[in-house]
Scaffold this motif. Structure first.
Motif, mmCIF file in Angstrom:
data_model
loop_
_atom_site.group_PDB
_atom_site.id
_atom_site.type_symbol
_atom_site.label_atom_id
_atom_site.label_comp_id
_atom_site.label_asym_id
_atom_site.label_seq_id
_atom_site.Cartn_x
_atom_site.Cartn_y
_atom_site.Cartn_z
ATOM 1 N N GLY A 148 0.984 -1.269 -0.065
ATOM 2 C CA GLY A 148 0.083 0.090 -0.058
ATOM 3 C C GLY A 148 0.846 1.126 0.169
ATOM 4 N N ALA A 149 0.656 2.166 1.013
ATOM 5 C CA ALA A 149 1.458 3.363 1.223
ATOM 6 C C ALA A 149 2.584 3.252 1.903
ATOM 7 C CB ALA A 149 0.495 4.528 1.557
ATOM 8 N N LEU A 150 2.990 1.863 2.343
ATOM 9 C CA LEU A 150 4.049 1.681 3.169
ATOM 10 C C LEU A 150 5.247 1.118 2.641
ATOM 11 C CD1 LEU A 150 2.064 -0.221 6.040
ATOM 12 C CD2 LEU A 150 2.463 2.101 6.130
ATOM 13 N N THR A 151 6.406 1.672 2.920
ATOM 14 C CA THR A 151 7.656 1.021 2.061
ATOM 15 C C THR A 151 8.774 0.769 3.038
ATOM 16 O OG1 THR A 151 8.613 3.222 1.720
ATOM 17 C CG2 THR A 151 7.284 2.325 -0.126
ATOM 18 N N VAL A 152 9.476 -0.333 2.795
ATOM 19 C CA VAL A 152 10.677 -0.733 3.700
ATOM 20 C C VAL A 152 11.828 -0.750 2.894
ATOM 21 C CG1 VAL A 152 11.606 -2.139 5.408
ATOM 22 C CG2 VAL A 152 9.073 -1.646 5.276
ATOM 23 N N ALA A 153 12.885 -0.251 3.033
ATOM 24 C CA ALA A 153 14.253 -0.006 2.200
ATOM 25 C C ALA A 153 15.361 -0.155 3.226
ATOM 26 C CB ALA A 153 14.131 0.979 1.359
ATOM 27 N N ALA A 158 4.770 -5.428 -3.406
ATOM 28 C CA ALA A 158 5.554 -5.846 -3.885
ATOM 29 C C ALA A 158 6.999 -6.146 -3.439
ATOM 30 C CB ALA A 158 5.645 -4.943 -5.234
ATOM 31 N N VAL A 159 7.956 -6.915 -4.075
ATOM 32 C CA VAL A 159 9.224 -6.692 -3.457
ATOM 33 C C VAL A 159 10.086 -6.230 -4.721
ATOM 34 C CG1 VAL A 159 9.002 -8.689 -1.944
ATOM 35 C CG2 VAL A 159 9.733 -9.266 -4.302
ATOM 36 N N ALA A 160 11.168 -5.503 -4.282
ATOM 37 C CA ALA A 160 12.207 -5.169 -5.064
ATOM 38 C C ALA A 160 13.579 -5.614 -4.885
ATOM 39 C CB ALA A 160 12.092 -3.584 -5.559
ATOM 40 N N ASP A 161 14.491 -5.972 -5.904
ATOM 41 C CA ASP A 161 15.829 -6.582 -5.656
ATOM 42 C C ASP A 161 16.871 -5.725 -6.385
ATOM 43 O OD1 ASP A 161 18.268 -7.862 -5.385
ATOM 44 O OD2 ASP A 161 17.526 -9.811 -5.907
ATOM 45 N N GLY A 162 17.302 -4.716 -5.770
ATOM 46 C CA GLY A 162 18.366 -3.724 -6.340
ATOM 47 C C GLY A 162 19.773 -4.426 -6.834
ATOM 48 N N ILE A 220 19.536 2.465 -4.033
ATOM 49 C CA ILE A 220 18.921 3.571 -4.496
ATOM 50 C C ILE A 220 17.841 3.118 -5.522
ATOM 51 C CG2 ILE A 220 18.934 5.582 -5.879
ATOM 52 C CD1 ILE A 220 21.941 5.947 -4.583
ATOM 53 N N ALA A 221 18.063 2.215 -6.397
ATOM 54 C CA ALA A 221 17.192 1.753 -7.598
ATOM 55 C C ALA A 221 15.966 1.138 -6.716
ATOM 56 C CB ALA A 221 17.681 1.096 -8.599
ATOM 57 N N SER A 222 16.208 0.425 -5.871
ATOM 58 C CA SER A 222 14.917 -0.455 -5.304
ATOM 59 C C SER A 222 14.045 0.401 -4.398
ATOM 60 C CB SER A 222 15.384 -1.769 -4.523
ATOM 61 O OG SER A 222 16.230 -1.407 -3.289
ATOM 62 N N GLU A 223 14.679 1.297 -3.574
ATOM 63 C CA GLU A 223 13.966 2.248 -2.884
ATOM 64 C C GLU A 223 13.173 3.237 -3.660
ATOM 65 O OE1 GLU A 223 14.468 5.191 1.037
ATOM 66 O OE2 GLU A 223 16.261 4.167 0.013
ATOM 67 N N HIS A 224 13.768 3.638 -4.918
ATOM 68 C CA HIS A 224 13.063 4.658 -5.961
ATOM 69 C C HIS A 224 11.740 3.777 -6.333
ATOM 70 C CE1 HIS A 224 12.085 7.640 -8.928
ATOM 71 N NE2 HIS A 224 12.080 6.535 -9.709
ATOM 72 N N ALA A 225 12.066 2.370 -6.731
ATOM 73 C CA ALA A 225 10.973 1.706 -7.396
ATOM 74 C C ALA A 225 9.637 1.698 -6.414
ATOM 75 C CB ALA A 225 11.261 0.273 -7.843
ATOM 76 N N VAL A 226 9.925 1.081 -5.116
ATOM 77 C CA VAL A 226 8.835 1.075 -4.085
ATOM 78 C C VAL A 226 8.167 2.237 -3.716
ATOM 79 C CG1 VAL A 226 9.913 -1.147 -3.176
ATOM 80 C CG2 VAL A 226 10.430 1.019 -2.005
ATOM 81 N N HIS A 227 8.737 3.478 -3.752
ATOM 82 C CA HIS A 227 8.408 4.553 -3.314
ATOM 83 C C HIS A 227 7.470 5.031 -4.521
ATOM 84 C CE1 HIS A 227 11.453 6.206 -0.250
ATOM 85 N NE2 HIS A 227 10.698 5.327 0.204
ATOM 86 N N ARG A 228 7.820 4.818 -5.758
ATOM 87 C CA ARG A 228 6.719 5.113 -6.864
ATOM 88 C C ARG A 228 5.596 4.286 -6.897
ATOM 89 N NH1 ARG A 228 5.633 8.106 -9.679
ATOM 90 N NH2 ARG A 228 6.505 7.845 -11.747
ATOM 91 N N MET A 229 5.741 3.029 -6.632
ATOM 92 C CA MET A 229 4.633 2.195 -6.428
ATOM 93 C C MET A 229 3.752 2.682 -5.522
ATOM 94 S SD MET A 229 6.021 -1.354 -7.548
ATOM 95 C CE MET A 229 7.801 -1.636 -6.568
ATOM 96 N N ALA A 230 4.245 3.068 -4.221
ATOM 97 C CA ALA A 230 3.572 3.405 -3.061
ATOM 98 C C ALA A 230 2.620 4.386 -3.530
ATOM 99 C CB ALA A 230 4.102 3.683 -1.901
ATOM 100 N N GLU A 231 3.287 5.613 -4.365
ATOM 101 C CA GLU A 231 2.642 6.997 -4.485
ATOM 102 C C GLU A 231 1.633 6.693 -5.616
ATOM 103 O OE1 GLU A 231 4.346 11.053 -6.697
ATOM 104 O OE2 GLU A 231 5.421 9.294 -7.017
ATOM 105 N N MET A 232 1.776 5.902 -6.805
ATOM 106 C CA MET A 232 0.891 5.496 -7.770
ATOM 107 C C MET A 232 -0.050 4.622 -7.292
ATOM 108 S SD MET A 232 1.725 8.122 -9.662
ATOM 109 C CE MET A 232 0.574 7.496 -10.865
ATOM 110 N N SER A 262 26.400 4.203 -12.564
ATOM 111 C CA SER A 262 25.995 3.510 -13.819
ATOM 112 C C SER A 262 25.637 1.965 -13.893
ATOM 113 C CB SER A 262 27.339 3.706 -14.612
ATOM 114 O OG SER A 262 27.207 3.306 -15.971
ATOM 115 N N GLY A 263 24.484 1.736 -14.478
ATOM 116 C CA GLY A 263 24.087 0.209 -14.374
ATOM 117 C C GLY A 263 23.252 -0.291 -13.252
ATOM 118 N N MET A 264 22.924 0.844 -12.382
ATOM 119 C CA MET A 264 21.860 0.610 -11.294
ATOM 120 C C MET A 264 20.654 -0.114 -12.002
ATOM 121 S SD MET A 264 21.105 4.573 -9.980
ATOM 122 C CE MET A 264 19.879 3.983 -8.753
ATOM 123 N N GLY A 265 19.966 -0.745 -11.241
ATOM 124 C CA GLY A 265 18.666 -1.296 -11.574
ATOM 125 C C GLY A 265 18.012 -2.086 -10.406
ATOM 126 N N THR A 266 17.011 -2.387 -10.787
ATOM 127 C CA THR A 266 16.191 -3.512 -9.600
ATOM 128 C C THR A 266 15.166 -4.324 -10.324
ATOM 129 O OG1 THR A 266 14.818 -3.263 -7.638
ATOM 130 C CG2 THR A 266 14.340 -1.692 -9.410
#
Length: 253
Positions: A30-35, A56-60, A69-81, A113-117
């Motif tokens: 939901g609106a909760l994220t843990v990173a 969801a889970v995200a593996d940076g 940084i990549a995984s945290e950005h992904a979960v924050h955007r999913m929580a937001e949207m 460079s090359g960061m992803g999740t």
């Protein structure tokens, strides 16, 4: 009187494992994220489905700091949207936008460079139950005590194991962000109408180390979702814990 749309109970745990110095996984409910966390006990929350809920889970990936940084950005955007997502088309657009945002950040900061999740999860709303993934994190449908993988691994095919243990590779064919030269195509699908269901989501820190049958057995023998998630984490730790471990168990009630 029940909550309009019902509710979802989610039990979550994310941990650095036994070897890695930091946790580059992240989770969203939901609106909760843990990173960047190091949980040793699962956390459980119950959310109403009056508006869409994403879990969801995200593996940076991508080296020191970049992966988290990549995984945290992904979960924050999913929580937001998440509350605005109506179905597969919205999920597809969101994941492609996150991919572009991570790519742009890496372009602006050469040390990343090359960061992803990777990402794997479910979207539950009044129109149905939907799954999605990019990379090799997984979403399973839990049918009684049986696990049926519904996500699609973005990894090369591997020969079957001779000893029954999971066969794994660190190579994935696509991620959100990352150094892939070709366009990223999310996997998105419907997993039934807006009715009861249960799903297990995990990073490969679990699925690479604990055999499918063992995962089913642990869930079957557990007296609660908290015990199931904790037991799965313990099994991964006992099997070397060589990677970060993230686990979500979601039940639409």
């Amino acid at each position: 009187m029940g909550v309009v749309g019902g509710e979802v109970a989610v039990t979550a745990l994310t941990h650095r494992g036994a070897v890695r110095p930091a946790n580059e996984d992240a989770v969203v409910v939901g609106a909760l994220t843990v990173a960047s966390a190091n949980m040793t006990l699962p956390a459980r929350c119950v959310l109403p489905l009056g508006e869409p809920v994403i879990a969801a889970v995200a593996d940076g990936l991508g080296g020191h700091a970049a992966g988290e940084i990549a995984s945290e950005h992904a979960v924050h955007r999913m929580a937001e949207m998440g509350p605005r997502l109506a179905g597969p088309d919205d999920l597809d657009i969101l994941l492609k936008n996150i991919d572009e945002e991570i790519q742009e950040h890496a372009t602006q900061h050469t040390e990343f460079s090359g960061m992803g999740t990777t990402v794997a999860g479910v979207l539950l709303n009044t129109d149905g139950n939907f799954w999605f993934n990019v990379g090799d994190s997984r979403t399973y449908r839990l049918e009684g005590t049986r696990l049926r993988q519904i996500s699609q691994d973005d990894s090369p095919p591997l020969p079957p194991s001779e000893d029954g243990k999971p066969v794994s590779t660190n190579f994935i064919t696509q991620s959100l962000g990352g150094s892939g030269a070709s366009a990223m195509t999310p996997h998105v699908g419907r997993d039934g109408d807006a009715g009861p269901g249960a799903w297990l989501m995990c990073s490969d820190g679990l699925s690479d180390l604990v055999a499918h049958d063992d995962m089913e057995r642990i869930i079957a023998e557990a007296g609660s979702d908290e015990a199931a998630v904790h037991g799965l984490w313990q099994a991964a730790m006992e099997a070397s814990g060589r990677d970060n471990i993230s686990i979500l168990l979601a039940r639409r009630l």
